[in-house]
Design a protein around this motif. Structure first.
Motif, PDB file in Angstrom:
ATOM      1  N   THR A  12       0.808  -1.224   0.000  1.00 54.32           N
ATOM      2  CA  THR A  12       0.000   0.000   0.000  1.00 54.32           C
ATOM      3  C   THR A  12       0.837   1.268   0.000  1.00 54.32           C
ATOM      4  OG1 THR A  12      -0.165  -0.096   2.408  1.00 54.32           O
ATOM      5  CG2 THR A  12      -1.961  -1.117   1.134  1.00 54.32           C
ATOM      6  N   THR A  13       2.158   1.136   0.104  1.00 56.45           N
ATOM      7  CA  THR A  13       3.016   2.328   0.095  1.00 56.45           C
ATOM      8  C   THR A  13       3.619   2.598  -1.282  1.00 56.45           C
ATOM      9  OG1 THR A  13       4.948   1.026   0.758  1.00 56.45           O
ATOM     10  CG2 THR A  13       3.611   2.022   2.522  1.00 56.45           C
ATOM     11  N   ASN A  14       3.497   1.651  -2.206  1.00 53.53           N
ATOM     12  CA  ASN A  14       4.068   1.802  -3.540  1.00 53.53           C
ATOM     13  C   ASN A  14       2.970   2.214  -4.517  1.00 53.53           C
ATOM     14  OD1 ASN A  14       5.416   1.674  -5.949  1.00 53.53           O
ATOM     15  ND2 ASN A  14       6.106  -0.447  -5.712  1.00 53.53           N
ATOM     16  N   TYR A  15       3.091   3.416  -5.063  1.00 51.66           N
ATOM     17  CA  TYR A  15       2.088   3.935  -5.979  1.00 51.66           C
ATOM     18  C   TYR A  15       2.526   3.862  -7.439  1.00 51.66           C
ATOM     19  CZ  TYR A  15      -0.105   5.713  -1.785  1.00 51.66           C
ATOM     20  OH  TYR A  15      -0.711   5.809  -0.574  1.00 51.66           O
ATOM     21  N   ARG A  16       3.599   3.126  -7.730  1.00 50.07           N
ATOM     22  CA  ARG A  16       4.105   3.044  -9.092  1.00 50.07           C
ATOM     23  C   ARG A  16       3.071   2.492 -10.071  1.00 50.07           C
ATOM     24  NH1 ARG A  16       7.560  -1.093  -9.912  1.00 50.07           N
ATOM     25  NH2 ARG A  16       7.339  -1.527 -12.100  1.00 50.07           N
ATOM     26  N   LYS A  17       2.400   1.392  -9.701  1.00 51.52           N
ATOM     27  CA  LYS A  17       1.370   0.819 -10.570  1.00 51.52           C
ATOM     28  C   LYS A  17       0.202   1.781 -10.766  1.00 51.52           C
ATOM     29  CE  LYS A  17      -0.336  -3.251 -10.065  1.00 51.52           C
ATOM     30  NZ  LYS A  17      -0.821  -4.520  -9.519  1.00 51.52           N
TER      31      LYS A  17
END
Length: 189
Positions: A27-32
């Motif tokens: 939930t901390t990775n917004y790359r996608k």
């Protein structure tokens, strides 16, 4: 309109990938997320800019309160753009939505066949959600596409400005329905 169609397709594919992924969601990775947003807007831009450079044109839609592609022009330049819009901005996104939700449903069925009890009710909820989302997509966009194709390829004056209001409103409100359906039919939300 095009960004909403593409966004629905991207969201359906992302939902399929998220729900069938074996890895824990980060939930901390917004790359996608950013990739999906940039892809949606870039694809939409590719299909909305051509009329500014001469492939078809923009003009008043329906009773003249909104602007859209010039559906009423009968020349080959305009007709080719309308056909491409129909294929690349309605048929292909719809195919992605059907593929994604179909694969998601297959994955849920596979899991529920292993777990007989509560898996069956979850499968039925997912099936209902998928059917409702696909039907809403069709209900919103098919009338608009039909009106556009009739206006482009049918007899002049066949589609009156008043007759084009409801399909235009349905199409432009389509992005509202998907989150509502998802919230009401998904117990995890």
């Amino acid at each position: 309109g095009i960004i909403s169609l593409i966004s629905l397709a991207v969201l359906s594919y992302e939902r399929y990938c998220t729900m069938t992924s074996t890895a824990e969601a980060d939930t901390t990775n917004y790359r996608k997320t950013w990739t999906g947003i940039i892809l949606s807007w870039t694809y939409s831009l590719l299909w909305t800019v051509p009329p500014l450079f001469g492939w078809s044109s923009y003009g008043p839609e329906g009773p003249g309160i909104t602007c859209s592609v010039n559906w009423h022009s009968k020349d080959a330049n305009n007709a080719s753009y309308i056909v491409c819009l129909f294929i690349f901005c309605l048929v292909i996104p719809f195919a992605i939505i059907v593929y994604s939700y179909g694969k998601l449903l297959c994955a849920v069925r596979q899991v529920s066949s292993i777990n007989k009890g509560p898996g069956r009710s979850r499968e039925q909820r997912v099936l209902l959600m998928v059917v409702v989302m696909v039907l809403c997509f069709l209900l919103c966009w098919l009338p608009y596409a039909a009106v556009a194709l009739i206006a482009t390829f049918g007899e002049p004056g066949l589609i009156t400005p008043a007759a084009s209001i409801i399909p235009a409103i349905l199409a432009k409100s389509s992005t509202v329905y998907n989150p509502i359906i998802y919230v009401f039919l998904n117990k995890q939300v």
